[in-house]
Design an enzyme around this catalytic site. Structure first.
Site, PDB file in Angstrom:
ATOM      1  N   LEU A  34      -1.225   1.414   3.805  1.00 44.44           N
ATOM      2  CA  LEU A  34      -0.133   0.583   2.874  1.00 44.44           C
ATOM      3  C   LEU A  34       1.077   1.358   2.848  1.00 44.44           C
ATOM      4  O   LEU A  34       1.252   2.595   2.900  1.00 44.44           O
ATOM      5  CB  LEU A  34      -0.780   0.230   1.532  1.00 44.44           C
ATOM      6  CG  LEU A  34      -2.115  -0.196   1.359  1.00 44.44           C
ATOM      7  CD1 LEU A  34      -2.640  -0.222   0.055  1.00 44.44           C
ATOM      8  CD2 LEU A  34      -1.920  -1.787   2.178  1.00 44.44           C
ATOM      9  N   HIS A  35       2.174   0.469   2.823  1.00 47.41           N
ATOM     10  CA  HIS A  35       3.485   1.001   2.709  1.00 47.41           C
ATOM     11  C   HIS A  35       4.202   0.196   1.744  1.00 47.41           C
ATOM     12  O   HIS A  35       3.716  -0.679   0.871  1.00 47.41           O
ATOM     13  CB  HIS A  35       4.335   1.097   3.911  1.00 47.41           C
ATOM     14  CG  HIS A  35       4.206  -0.256   4.583  1.00 47.41           C
ATOM     15  ND1 HIS A  35       4.859  -1.506   4.310  1.00 47.41           N
ATOM     16  CD2 HIS A  35       3.817  -0.460   5.989  1.00 47.41           C
ATOM     17  CE1 HIS A  35       4.582  -2.403   5.286  1.00 47.41           C
ATOM     18  NE2 HIS A  35       3.980  -1.890   6.181  1.00 47.41           N
ATOM     19  N   GLU A  36       5.467   0.592   1.541  1.00 42.96           N
ATOM     20  CA  GLU A  36       6.222  -0.112   0.339  1.00 42.96           C
ATOM     21  C   GLU A  36       6.434  -1.725   0.702  1.00 42.96           C
ATOM     22  O   GLU A  36       6.580  -2.293  -0.342  1.00 42.96           O
ATOM     23  CB  GLU A  36       7.734   0.476   0.226  1.00 42.96           C
ATOM     24  CG  GLU A  36       8.946   0.176  -0.603  1.00 42.96           C
ATOM     25  CD  GLU A  36       8.198   0.233  -1.971  1.00 42.96           C
ATOM     26  OE1 GLU A  36       7.298   1.064  -2.168  1.00 42.96           O
ATOM     27  OE2 GLU A  36       8.800  -0.565  -3.001  1.00 42.96           O
ATOM     28  N   HIS A  38       3.846  -3.569   1.492  1.00 44.27           N
ATOM     29  CA  HIS A  38       2.712  -3.967   0.740  1.00 44.27           C
ATOM     30  C   HIS A  38       2.978  -3.892  -0.506  1.00 44.27           C
ATOM     31  O   HIS A  38       2.479  -4.860  -1.275  1.00 44.27           O
ATOM     32  CB  HIS A  38       1.460  -3.315   1.473  1.00 44.27           C
ATOM     33  CG  HIS A  38       1.137  -3.309   2.840  1.00 44.27           C
ATOM     34  ND1 HIS A  38       1.261  -2.228   3.567  1.00 44.27           N
ATOM     35  CD2 HIS A  38       0.448  -4.194   3.622  1.00 44.27           C
ATOM     36  CE1 HIS A  38       0.973  -2.672   4.778  1.00 44.27           C
ATOM     37  NE2 HIS A  38       0.545  -3.755   4.820  1.00 44.27           N
ATOM     38  N   GLN A 154       3.324 -15.482  11.406  1.00 39.58           N
ATOM     39  CA  GLN A 154       2.079 -15.539  10.673  1.00 39.58           C
ATOM     40  C   GLN A 154       2.267 -16.432   9.404  1.00 39.58           C
ATOM     41  O   GLN A 154       1.387 -17.170   9.024  1.00 39.58           O
ATOM     42  CB  GLN A 154       1.385 -14.089  10.215  1.00 39.58           C
ATOM     43  CG  GLN A 154       0.305 -13.981   9.414  1.00 39.58           C
ATOM     44  CD  GLN A 154      -0.134 -12.490   9.001  1.00 39.58           C
ATOM     45  OE1 GLN A 154      -0.573 -11.890  10.155  1.00 39.58           O
ATOM     46  NE2 GLN A 154       0.452 -11.889   8.147  1.00 39.58           N
ATOM     47  N   LEU A 185       9.587  -2.024   7.592  1.00 39.06           N
ATOM     48  CA  LEU A 185       8.465  -1.152   7.577  1.00 39.06           C
ATOM     49  C   LEU A 185       7.394  -1.853   7.879  1.00 39.06           C
ATOM     50  O   LEU A 185       7.123  -2.965   8.113  1.00 39.06           O
ATOM     51  CB  LEU A 185       8.227  -1.032   5.940  1.00 39.06           C
ATOM     52  CG  LEU A 185       9.140  -0.229   5.008  1.00 39.06           C
ATOM     53  CD1 LEU A 185       8.573  -0.345   3.784  1.00 39.06           C
ATOM     54  CD2 LEU A 185       9.389   1.095   5.483  1.00 39.06           C
ATOM     55  N   SER A 187       3.034  -0.495   9.383  1.00 36.08           N
ATOM     56  CA  SER A 187       2.027   0.649   9.631  1.00 36.08           C
ATOM     57  C   SER A 187       1.877   1.298  10.806  1.00 36.08           C
ATOM     58  O   SER A 187       1.770   2.294  11.062  1.00 36.08           O
ATOM     59  CB  SER A 187       0.476   0.083   9.279  1.00 36.08           C
ATOM     60  OG  SER A 187       0.641  -0.497   8.066  1.00 36.08           O
TER      61      SER A 187
END
Lengths: 287, 287
Positions: A34-36, A38, A154, A185, A187
Site C-alpha cells: 500500500l501507498h498514499e 491506497h 479499470q 504512485l 506499487s
C-alpha cells in the site's frame, strides 16, 4: 481492526456489523504494498461508510504469462500498519487457496472497452480483474467500492460490469495521487532503478504539457495531442512506449487523428503506458 | 401479491420486506408460461422462505439465431393466476428494455461443463443463462434460488457459477415433474402436434428402461446404456436424436463406453435431447 483470512469468518463478522447498524459498507480492493494512493481510498471510504473493508489479494488470474505475479511486491506487516493508521475496520487477506479452492471455471468478462489500452497489451488481464472483483463484491456485499483513477480503464470496465449485471453497488473513483515531483504512485514504482525513476517523470510531464497545449489552443486534434505526448515521452531515452491514447471516457472510444478534443462529447481520457527497463508504468489525465 | 416491472421498485419492495423481517428471500427464476413444474418450485420456495419472488423473463440472450425466442409461448394473465394460487409474494416481470437498457457488454460464462450436452447443440446458450441469472441474483439478492432438475446441466452450471464467484446463495434443485403418462413438463410441450406428443413418450420410457437395465444388471457400461437409449428412442419414427449422454453429475464428465455405471464416483446423469418436428425436448434421470 480485525485481520480476517477466510470467507466464512468475514461473512460472519460483516453480518454482525450490519446487524448492529454499522452500515453502509465500503470496500477498498487492493493488491497490497500500500501507498498514499491506497490511503486516499481508505480515507474516502472512512468518510462515506460505517464499515471499511480493505482487501489485499495479489490475484494470479489477472497476470499474464511472463508478467510480474511472482515478483509483485508484498509487505503484509507494513500494509496492516498503514490500514490501522487509516482507521480500517476489517482487512481481508485471503490466500490463493481461499479465493480459488479449485480451479475457477467461471469468468466475468466485459467486451469492447477491454480490447484497447491496457487490454490490448495485457490479454485476459481485465477478465481476471472483473472476475475477482465480482467475487469480492459477492463476499463483502459493499454499498460502495473505491478505485483509484490511475487505472482509469479499470474504473470504466468495473462501472460497465456493475451496470450490466445490476450489481447494487456504487463505484467511487478517486483521484490519482502523485509524488511531489509528479510521478503517479504505484506499487510497481519500487522496481525502478534510480535513472529509470528520474526519467519516468516524463509521463506526468507529457500529460501536463498536453493539458497546457489544449488549454492554450496550441494543440486541438487528437492526432496532435498523441504526437505531442509521444514526442515528449521520447525525450527520455529509457522510455519504451507501449501505448499513447486519447479516448472518450468512460466509453473508451478512441478519437480519430482529425477529431478535435473540444468536440468530444463528455470527458476525454489521455492515457499512456510506458516501459522503463522491465517496469511498465501507466498514467493518465481527464480533460 | 405484488406485480413489479422495474428494478428500482423491486429493490425498494424487497428492502421493506427484509426490514420487516420477511427473510429469508427465495427466487424462482422462470421464462413464464408456467406449468406444474414451476408450481412445484414455488411451493418449495414458499415452504423454505418468507419472501417468494417469481421472475418471468424470456431472456433473448440465451436464445441462438434460428431458435424460438420470438415464438416462445407467453401468457401473463394465466401465469399471474398460477403464481397467486401458489402464494407468491412478488412477481417480477421486466421487459427486455428494463433488463438490457443498453446492449450488454458483460458476460458471465462457465467453461468446460457448458461445452457438452445442451451447450454443444446451443452455443452461447449457457452464457446467456449465467449472465441473466447472475443479474437476477444481484437484483433480488435471494438467500435461496430454485431450479428444476429437468435442466440438469443448467443446475450444474449455476451451482458452479455460485461456487466460483462466491455468491452467498443456496441453489435448491427440485425434481422433474411429469405428466401422468411420463412426459416431462415443459413450456415447449405446447408446440407438439398430437402424433409428436404421443411419440415423445419415448424419452421418459427410454430413461425408465435404462434405469431398469442398470438395476437388473442387464446393462453395465455407459456404452451399453447409451446404445439402449438410442435404440429405444429410435423406435419412434419422428424422433430425431440431438444427443444421448451418460456423465458424472454435477461435474458432467462423460463416461467412456467401457466405463461401468456402478464404478462412477457419485451420481451418473443420463441425459437426452430429441427433436420432434421443430420442437426440441430434453429429459434426464440421475442414477
Amino acid at each position: 481492526m480485525k485481520v480476517i483470512r477466510t470467507i466464512e469468518e468475514l461473512r460472519s463478522e460483516l453480518r454482525e456489523r450490519t446487524r448492529s447498524g454499522h452500515e453502509p459498507v465500503g470496500l477498498v480492493p487492493t493488491m497490497g504494498y500500500l501507498h498514499e494512493g491506497h490511503a486516499s481510498l481508505m480515507r474516502k471510504a472512512r468518510e462515506m461508510t460505517q464499515t471499511v473493508v480493505l482487501s489485499i489479494f495479489v490475484n494470479p488470474i489477472q497476470f499474464g504469462p511472463g508478467e510480474d505475479y511472482e515478483t509483485y511486491p508484498r509487505d503484509e506487516a507494513r500494509d496492516l500498519e498503514l490500514a490501522r493508521a487509516e482507521g480500517v475496520d476489517i482487512v481481508f487477506i485471503p490466500t490463493v487457496e481461499v479465493m480459488y479452492p479449485q480451479p475457477i471455471k467461471t469468468k466475468v468478462s466485459v467486451a469492447d472497452i477491454t480490447s484497447l489500452l491496457c487490454g490490448a497489451s495485457r490479454p485476459g488481464h481485465f477478465d481476471g480483474v472483473t472476475t475477482v472483483v465480482s467475487k469480492l463484491f459477492h463476499i463483502v456485499k459493499p454499498d460502495y467500492a473505491f478505485f483509484g483513477m490511475k487505472d482509469a480503464q479499470q474504473v470504466a470496465v468495473i462501472e460497465q460490469m456493475v451496470r450490466d449485471l445490476s450489481m447494487d453497488i456504487t463505484i467511487v473513483p478517486c483521484p490519482i495521487v502523485r509524488e511531489a515531483d509528479g510521478l503517479a504512485l504505484s506499487s510497481r514504482n519500487v522496481y525502478l532503478k534510480p535513472e529509470e525513476r528520474r526519467q519516468a517523470l516524463v509521463l506526468s510531464r507529457s500529460l501536463q504539457k498536453a493539458r497546457e497545449a489544449i488549454a492554450s489552443g496550441q494543440a486541438e486534434t487528437a492526432g496532435q495531442i498523441r504526437q505531442l505526448l509521444r514526442d515528449t515521452i521520447s525525450e527520455a531515452p529509457l522510455a519504451d512506449i507501449d501505448y499513447v491514447e486519447a479516448a472518450v471516457f468512460p466509453e473508451l472510444d478512441p478519437l480519430q487523428d482529425e477529431d478535435k478534443i473540444s468536440d468530444a462529447e463528455g470527458r476525454v481520457l489521455l492515457a499512456l503506458a510506458v516501459r522503463f527497463g522491465r517496469t511498465r508504468l501507466i498514467d493518465n489525465t481527464l480533460i
